[in-house]
Design a protein around this motif. Sequence first.
Motif, PDB file in Angstrom:
ATOM      1  N   ILE A   4      -3.187   8.249 -12.396  1.00 38.87           N
ATOM      2  CA  ILE A   4      -3.026   8.423 -10.953  1.00 38.87           C
ATOM      3  C   ILE A   4      -3.855   9.602 -10.474  1.00 38.87           C
ATOM      4  O   ILE A   4      -4.516   9.533  -9.429  1.00 38.87           O
ATOM      5  N   PHE A   5      -3.877  10.691 -11.229  1.00 35.29           N
ATOM      6  CA  PHE A   5      -4.661  11.853 -10.813  1.00 35.29           C
ATOM      7  C   PHE A   5      -6.163  11.592 -10.875  1.00 35.29           C
ATOM      8  O   PHE A   5      -6.941  12.354 -10.309  1.00 35.29           O
ATOM      9  N   SER A   6      -6.590  10.517 -11.538  1.00 34.91           N
ATOM     10  CA  SER A   6      -8.013  10.182 -11.564  1.00 34.91           C
ATOM     11  C   SER A   6      -8.436   9.426 -10.305  1.00 34.91           C
ATOM     12  O   SER A   6      -9.628   9.229 -10.079  1.00 34.91           O
ATOM     13  N   LEU A   7      -7.466   9.009  -9.489  1.00 36.94           N
ATOM     14  CA  LEU A   7      -7.764   8.283  -8.253  1.00 36.94           C
ATOM     15  C   LEU A   7      -7.962   9.251  -7.084  1.00 36.94           C
ATOM     16  O   LEU A   7      -7.552  10.407  -7.142  1.00 36.94           O
ATOM     17  N   ASP A   8      -8.562   8.745  -6.020  1.00 34.51           N
ATOM     18  CA  ASP A   8      -8.716   9.521  -4.785  1.00 34.51           C
ATOM     19  C   ASP A   8      -7.406   9.434  -4.016  1.00 34.51           C
ATOM     20  O   ASP A   8      -7.122   8.435  -3.358  1.00 34.51           O
ATOM     21  N   LEU A   9      -6.589  10.486  -4.094  1.00 35.60           N
ATOM     22  CA  LEU A   9      -5.259  10.458  -3.486  1.00 35.60           C
ATOM     23  C   LEU A   9      -5.287  10.779  -1.995  1.00 35.60           C
ATOM     24  O   LEU A   9      -4.244  10.769  -1.349  1.00 35.60           O
ATOM     25  N   SER A  10      -6.471  11.033  -1.450  1.00 32.44           N
ATOM     26  CA  SER A  10      -6.551  11.306  -0.009  1.00 32.44           C
ATOM     27  C   SER A  10      -6.471  10.010   0.806  1.00 32.44           C
ATOM     28  O   SER A  10      -6.267  10.047   2.015  1.00 32.44           O
ATOM     29  N   LYS A  11      -6.627   8.877   0.124  1.00 38.48           N
ATOM     30  CA  LYS A  11      -6.573   7.564   0.795  1.00 38.48           C
ATOM     31  C   LYS A  11      -5.372   6.780   0.286  1.00 38.48           C
ATOM     32  O   LYS A  11      -4.927   6.996  -0.844  1.00 38.48           O
ATOM     33  N   PRO A  12      -4.885   5.837   1.096  1.00 34.73           N
ATOM     34  CA  PRO A  12      -3.818   4.949   0.604  1.00 34.73           C
ATOM     35  C   PRO A  12      -4.306   4.132  -0.601  1.00 34.73           C
ATOM     36  O   PRO A  12      -5.491   3.851  -0.724  1.00 34.73           O
ATOM     37  N   TYR A  67     -11.367   0.613  -9.178  1.00 32.55           N
ATOM     38  CA  TYR A  67     -10.552   1.122 -10.276  1.00 32.55           C
ATOM     39  C   TYR A  67      -9.129   0.576 -10.199  1.00 32.55           C
ATOM     40  O   TYR A  67      -8.522   0.585  -9.142  1.00 32.55           O
ATOM     41  N   ALA A  68      -8.610   0.157 -11.343  1.00 31.80           N
ATOM     42  CA  ALA A  68      -7.212  -0.273 -11.452  1.00 31.80           C
ATOM     43  C   ALA A  68      -6.603   0.490 -12.610  1.00 31.80           C
ATOM     44  O   ALA A  68      -7.148   0.481 -13.719  1.00 31.80           O
ATOM     45  N   ILE A  69      -5.507   1.184 -12.348  1.00 31.12           N
ATOM     46  CA  ILE A  69      -4.868   1.977 -13.397  1.00 31.12           C
ATOM     47  C   ILE A  69      -3.380   1.635 -13.469  1.00 31.12           C
ATOM     48  O   ILE A  69      -2.810   1.099 -12.522  1.00 31.12           O
ATOM     49  N   ASP A  70      -2.786   1.978 -14.592  1.00 35.67           N
ATOM     50  CA  ASP A  70      -1.356   1.763 -14.805  1.00 35.67           C
ATOM     51  C   ASP A  70      -0.581   2.764 -13.947  1.00 35.67           C
ATOM     52  O   ASP A  70      -0.800   3.973 -14.051  1.00 35.67           O
ATOM     53  N   ALA A  71       0.313   2.271 -13.099  1.00 33.34           N
ATOM     54  CA  ALA A  71       1.088   3.145 -12.209  1.00 33.34           C
ATOM     55  C   ALA A  71       2.041   4.045 -12.986  1.00 33.34           C
ATOM     56  O   ALA A  71       2.570   5.005 -12.432  1.00 33.34           O
ATOM     57  N   LEU A  87      -2.065   0.362  -9.914  1.00 38.73           N
ATOM     58  CA  LEU A  87      -2.571   0.941  -8.676  1.00 38.73           C
ATOM     59  C   LEU A  87      -4.060   0.645  -8.624  1.00 38.73           C
ATOM     60  O   LEU A  87      -4.778   0.859  -9.606  1.00 38.73           O
ATOM     61  N   VAL A  88      -4.525   0.146  -7.477  1.00 35.46           N
ATOM     62  CA  VAL A  88      -5.924  -0.241  -7.319  1.00 35.46           C
ATOM     63  C   VAL A  88      -6.527   0.585  -6.190  1.00 35.46           C
ATOM     64  O   VAL A  88      -6.007   0.599  -5.069  1.00 35.46           O
ATOM     65  N   SER A  89      -7.616   1.272  -6.521  1.00 35.79           N
ATOM     66  CA  SER A  89      -8.338   2.074  -5.536  1.00 35.79           C
ATOM     67  C   SER A  89      -9.816   1.778  -5.711  1.00 35.79           C
ATOM     68  O   SER A  89     -10.404   2.136  -6.734  1.00 35.79           O
ATOM     69  N   THR A  93       0.850  -1.183   0.000  1.00 35.67           N
ATOM     70  CA  THR A  93       0.000   0.000   0.000  1.00 35.67           C
ATOM     71  C   THR A  93       0.889   1.237   0.000  1.00 35.67           C
ATOM     72  O   THR A  93       1.872   1.293   0.737  1.00 35.67           O
ATOM     73  N   ILE A  94       0.528   2.208  -0.844  1.00 36.08           N
ATOM     74  CA  ILE A  94       1.314   3.436  -0.925  1.00 36.08           C
ATOM     75  C   ILE A  94       0.432   4.645  -0.651  1.00 36.08           C
ATOM     76  O   ILE A  94      -0.804   4.554  -0.721  1.00 36.08           O
ATOM     77  N   GLN A  95       1.059   5.773  -0.361  1.00 36.75           N
ATOM     78  CA  GLN A  95       0.361   7.040  -0.167  1.00 36.75           C
ATOM     79  C   GLN A  95       1.106   8.109  -0.945  1.00 36.75           C
ATOM     80  O   GLN A  95       2.323   8.273  -0.778  1.00 36.75           O
ATOM     81  N   LEU A  96       0.404   8.818  -1.812  1.00 38.91           N
ATOM     82  CA  LEU A  96       0.976   9.927  -2.584  1.00 38.91           C
ATOM     83  C   LEU A  96       0.276  11.192  -2.124  1.00 38.91           C
ATOM     84  O   LEU A  96      -0.921  11.362  -2.341  1.00 38.91           O
ATOM     85  N   ASN A  97       1.016  12.091  -1.458  1.00 35.43           N
ATOM     86  CA  ASN A  97       0.392  13.242  -0.807  1.00 35.43           C
ATOM     87  C   ASN A  97       0.406  14.528  -1.610  1.00 35.43           C
ATOM     88  O   ASN A  97      -0.417  15.399  -1.378  1.00 35.43           O
TER      89      ASN A  97
END
Length: 76
Positions: free
Chosen positions: A45-53, A35-39, A30-32, A5-9
């Motif tokens: 990545i910007f389409s994901l909710d980056l407030s969560k791990p 949704y699963a996207i190419d890392a 990356l799976v959120s 699990t990663i966190q991008l702040n």
Amino acid sequence: MYETTIQLNAINDVKEFVNTVMLFDYDIDLVSGRYAIDAKSIMGIFSLDLSKPIKLQAHTEDADALVKAIDKYIVK
């Protein structure tokens, strides 16, 4: 397959993370939620909710170099 699990702040974290994972030949996702996207996709990545791990899945049996390269983003 390796999972962690990663966190991008911050925006700079995302840019640095993408530049780092692009150095590896195998697929990294990356799976959120559902949704699963190419890392390696900065727009993805910007389409994901980056407030969560986010769950990272590396499609390799030898992820040691990857783990060292992205250590500062891994949630411990």
